[in-house]
Design a protein around this motif. Structure first.
Motif, short mmCIF file in Angstrom:
data_model
loop_
_atom_site.label_atom_id
_atom_site.label_comp_id
_atom_site.label_asym_id
_atom_site.label_seq_id
_atom_site.Cartn_x
_atom_site.Cartn_y
_atom_site.Cartn_z
N UNK A 1 0.82 -1.22 0.00
CA UNK A 1 0.00 0.00 0.00
C UNK A 1 0.85 1.27 0.00
N UNK A 2 2.12 1.12 0.31
CA UNK A 2 3.06 2.26 0.27
C UNK A 2 4.40 1.67 -0.17
N UNK A 58 6.74 12.46 -1.31
CA UNK A 58 6.77 11.13 -0.70
C UNK A 58 6.58 11.22 0.81
N UNK A 59 7.02 12.30 1.42
CA UNK A 59 6.79 12.50 2.85
C UNK A 59 5.30 12.72 3.13
N UNK A 60 4.67 13.52 2.29
CA UNK A 60 3.23 13.74 2.44
C UNK A 60 2.45 12.46 2.19
N UNK A 61 2.89 11.68 1.20
CA UNK A 61 2.24 10.39 0.93
C UNK A 61 2.34 9.48 2.14
N UNK A 99 -4.60 7.09 7.02
CA UNK A 99 -5.61 6.18 6.47
C UNK A 99 -5.54 4.81 7.14
N UNK A 100 -4.33 4.32 7.39
CA UNK A 100 -4.18 2.99 8.00
C UNK A 100 -4.74 2.96 9.42
N UNK A 101 -4.62 4.05 10.13
CA UNK A 101 -5.15 4.09 11.49
C UNK A 101 -6.67 3.95 11.52
N UNK A 102 -7.30 4.27 10.42
CA UNK A 102 -8.77 4.24 10.35
C UNK A 102 -9.29 3.09 9.48
N UNK A 103 -8.39 2.42 8.76
CA UNK A 103 -8.85 1.41 7.79
C UNK A 103 -9.19 0.09 8.47
#
Length: 279
Positions: free
Chosen positions: A48-49, A113-116, A123-127
């Protein structure tokens, strides 16, 4: 014979599926130098990253959320393990650290890439079904980088989600970019390698140009441009970096004592220190 062949095919299929799952999920790499903090640290990757390397406690704690730290490498190089010792040390103190580039990667990076990386962590904390769901402190975020990666940190620091910016052996290369300094709002720290550090004068020049009301710290240690990153646990840079992040992102008051006041922890050692608005 057919049953035997079928069993072999099923076994081969299961092995193939396991390999595919590992490729998609990324694989954690146990670290020989796992840091001095309370957590055993490792690095891993995720599809995912897929152009980053993630440093984290091997076992995510249940009783505290991990602040998020994103990292830009020196030379803007896309090698996520270029600063492995240092980043494992930070992660071992209870941080999720995301470095630009895959482990052992090549090529160049940029500030996007830092912002990504920040976007991904939030997003992962909420996914649903994410292993990080509910484990990250998305209200505590730092951008950091060394040399060219510090310039990337500057560029990404205008994100409202950023709570502190940290530059290692870095400073603006051109006066044409000084407008980036004027927009800084989060507390900032500069750590340089003394007069032999080619970025030392740049950091001092930036110090004089950042907003006068900005909480800021500058520490200089005579270790040159490459610092102590390659030493076990990142050496003195690893220790001081973890302390700054513990104060800024976790509110650790003991860590605060390393940086604040005329009798600060770094004030009495080999560091040369400047402070502004830290009270």
């Amino acid at each position: 014979m057919r049953q035997r062949n079928l069993a072999h095919r099923i076994s081969a299929a299961l092995i193939a599926l396991s390999a595919a799952a590992a490729l998609l999920a990324g694989s954690a790499v146990p670290a020989s130098a796992a840091g001095t903090g309370p957590f055993n640290a490792e690095y891993t990757t995720t599809f995912r990253l897929d152009d980053h390397t993630i440093y984290r406690p091997a076992n995510l704690p249940e009783d505290e959320r991990l602040p998020i730290v994103v990292w830009g490498n020196g030379a803007c190089r896309a090698d996520g393990t270029m600063f492995e010792n240092f980043l494992l040390e930070i992660a071992s103190h209870g941080f999720l650290v995301i470095a630009n580039g895959r482990p052992g990667g090549s090529g160049s990076t940029d500030s996007d890439m830092l912002t990504e990386a920040i976007d991904w962590a939030v997003e992962e904390d909420d996914r649903w079904f994410s292993s990080y769901r509910g484990h990250l402190d998305t209200d505590a975020i730092a951008v950091m980088g060394q040399s060219c990666g510090g310039i990337e940190a500057y560029e990404a620091s205008d994100d409202d989600r950023v709570d502190t910016t940290v530059l290692w052996n870095s400073g603006m290369l051109s006066d044409l970019d000084n407008w980036r300094l004027r927009r800084l709002e989060a507390p900032i720290a500069y750590f340089t390698g003394g007069e032999s550090d080619i970025a030392h004068e740049n950091a001092l020049d930036d110090w004089d140009r950042i907003p006068s009301e900005l909480p800021a710290f500058l520490g200089s240690l005579d270790v040159g441009h490459t610092g102590t990153f390659g030493e076990p646990n990142g050496g003195e840079y690893g220790r001081v970096g973890a302390e700054w992040l513990k104060w800024q992102l976790k509110g650790d008051q003991q860590a605060r004592q390393e940086f604040v006041g005329s009798d600060c922890g770094l004030c009495s050692g080999d560091w040369e220190v400047r402070q502004r608005n830290l009270q």
